[in-house]
Design an enzyme around this catalytic site. Structure first.
Site, PDB file in Angstrom:
ATOM      1  N   LYS A 159       1.739   3.002 -16.873  1.00 42.40           N
ATOM      2  CA  LYS A 159       0.743   2.965 -14.884  1.00 42.40           C
ATOM      3  C   LYS A 159      -0.395   2.165 -15.946  1.00 42.40           C
ATOM      4  CE  LYS A 159      -0.291   4.930 -10.522  1.00 42.40           C
ATOM      5  NZ  LYS A 159       0.560   3.875  -9.688  1.00 42.40           N
TER       6      LYS A 159
HETATM    7  N1  PPE Z   1       6.393   2.668  -8.718  1.00 39.99           N
HETATM    8  C1  PPE Z   1       5.357   2.150  -8.829  1.00 39.99           C
HETATM    9  C2  PPE Z   1       5.462   0.331  -9.043  1.00 39.99           C
HETATM   10  C3  PPE Z   1       4.437   2.952  -8.854  1.00 39.99           C
HETATM   11  O1  PPE Z   1       3.027   2.278  -8.799  1.00 39.99           O
HETATM   12  C4  PPE Z   1       4.094   4.070  -8.292  1.00 39.99           C
HETATM   13  C5  PPE Z   1       2.962   4.284  -8.017  1.00 39.99           C
HETATM   14  C6  PPE Z   1       5.745   4.424  -7.345  1.00 39.99           C
HETATM   15  C7  PPE Z   1       6.808   4.251  -8.513  1.00 39.99           C
HETATM   16  C8  PPE Z   1       5.737   6.409  -7.940  1.00 39.99           C
HETATM   17  O2  PPE Z   1       5.089   7.261  -8.792  1.00 39.99           O
HETATM   18  P1  PPE Z   1       4.595   8.347  -8.089  1.00 39.99           P
HETATM   19  O3  PPE Z   1       3.838   8.535  -7.402  1.00 39.99           O
HETATM   20  O4  PPE Z   1       4.158   9.397  -9.451  1.00 39.99           O
HETATM   21  O5  PPE Z   1       5.594   9.305  -7.185  1.00 39.99           O
HETATM   22  N2  PPE Z   1       2.071   3.752  -7.364  1.00 39.99           N
HETATM   23  C9  PPE Z   1       0.606   4.703  -7.125  1.00 39.99           C
HETATM   24  C10 PPE Z   1      -0.306   3.142  -6.421  1.00 39.99           C
HETATM   25  C11 PPE Z   1      -0.204   2.999  -5.003  1.00 39.99           C
HETATM   26  C12 PPE Z   1      -0.771   2.174  -4.826  1.00 39.99           C
HETATM   27  O6  PPE Z   1      -0.935   1.201  -4.264  1.00 39.99           O
HETATM   28  O7  PPE Z   1      -2.501   2.505  -5.140  1.00 39.99           O
HETATM   29  C13 PPE Z   1       0.656   5.796  -6.155  1.00 39.99           C
HETATM   30  O8  PPE Z   1       1.875   6.284  -5.178  1.00 39.99           O
HETATM   31  O9  PPE Z   1      -0.495   6.702  -6.014  1.00 39.99           O
END
Ligand code: PPE
Length: 308
Positions: A159
């Site tokens: 990330k």
């Molecule tokens: N894909 C991406 C690209 C992504 O950023 C997230 C989380 C996910 C999938 C889902 O992952 P999870 O949170 O483990 O279920 N995105 C984070 C950041 C968002 C933001 O705008 O800042 C979040 O949801 O915290």
């Protein structure tokens, strides 16, 4: 969504006043985007505030740092404790938590090896990312003209901060065109993920989701929770490559993410999904997810990590 300041932010082992939590303009990660972060949520439970899957989020943070070659000057237990401290000290029972590992001030140039690695953890109240109305009634999704990073060009399993240029471009394009969220395809046209969410569809009664690593999607912790919940509800969940038109033909579509939580999608590129309102599978999963995060279901009690 505007930030609501809280009292303290944890920076490199110290609790700093919100307004003093600053970095220098020559902070390395600001220039080159080499950093890694997490998004975590805390929810109220009958036994006080609890952080949802904290240990799993910190593990992903460390594996991201490992992928990016960042040597973290703290151990994972220290960062688990830092998150708990920040949540407790700010006295919030519902919040979003943002740990970040970044390269600090002191060196410039693309070689990060000599750089200092800094760590911070902040939290603040953050409502549902795609709005309460989105969670309740569904959102309008648009396939982006931006492709998702090819995992051969960017380590999409991490990330990484700079990788979010891709997500931002897609998000802005979708919002300016009047949609709520973007979904990105791979360079060869497979469905990858939303700008900050994983994606699920129901087709012929089966739940399908793209295989994260091969389509350059993040391995979401919410997605993992939803897969467990779906299986517990008796649904079959399979990883499957999906094309854009699979989204158009789906009976149901929803997005998952920490910030977004579980959000129904009611149209994709203006094609109505299913009946045009959130479907029964989405509803059943949402309901159980929101009970799980609040520690109301024994089956998922290991996911709920109390701060005190
Ligand atoms: N894909 C991406 C690209 C992504 O950023 C997230 C989380 C996910 C999938 C889902 O992952 P999870 O949170 O483990 O279920 N995105 C984070 C950041 C968002 C933001 O705008 O800042 C979040 O949801 O915290």
């Amino acid at each position: 969504m505007a930030l609501t300041p809280t009292e303290k932010i944890w920076m490199d082992g110290e609790l700093v006043d919100w307004g003093e939590a600053r970095v220098h303009v020559l902070t390395h990660s600001l220039h080159y985007g080499l950093g890694v972060f997490e998004g975590i949520r805390a929810y109220p439970t009958s036994q006080g505030v609890a952080v949802f899957r904290l240990t799993d989020h910190i593990a992903r943070l460390f594996s991201g740092a490992h992928i990016l070659g960042l040597k973290v000057p703290f151990g994972s237990e220290e960062l688990v404790d830092a998150v708990k401290t920040v949540v407790a000290v700010n006295g919030l029972d519902t919040c979003y938590i943002r740990p970040i590992i970044y390269l600090g001030y002191g060196e410039m140039g693309l070689n990060p090896i000599p750089c200092r690695v800094n760590v911070a953890v902040a939290c603040w109240p953050w409502g549902s990312y795609l709005g309460d109305d989105g969670v309740a009634n569904g959102i309008r999704l648009k396939v982006s003209s931006w492709a998702r990073h090819d995992p051969r060009a960017m380590p999409t399993a991490a990330k990484g901060t700079g990788m979010y240029i891709n997500s931002s471009l897609a998000k802005v394009e979708a919002v300016l065109a009047g949609y709520d969220e973007a979904v990105l395809l791979t360079t060869d046209g497979q469905v990858s993920e939303g700008s900050g969410e994983n994606i699920f569809v129901v087709r012929r009664g089966r739940i399908l989701t793209p295989p994260a690593s091969s389509v350059g999607a993040l391995e979401g912790i919410t997605a993992d929770s939803v897969r467990t919940i779906a299986a517990d509800l008796g649904f079959e969940v399979s990883e499957s490559h999906l094309r854009r038109t699979d989204l158009y033909m789906a009976e149901e579509v929803w997005l998952t993410g920490t910030a977004a939580e579980v959000v129904p999608v009611t149209s994709v590129d203006d094609r109505v999904v299913g009946s045009g309102s959130p479907g029964p599978v989405t509803r059943a999963i949402q309901e159980r997810f929101f009970l799980a995060v609040r520690g109301e279901l024994d089956r998922y009690k290991d996911w709920v990590e109390h701060v005190t």
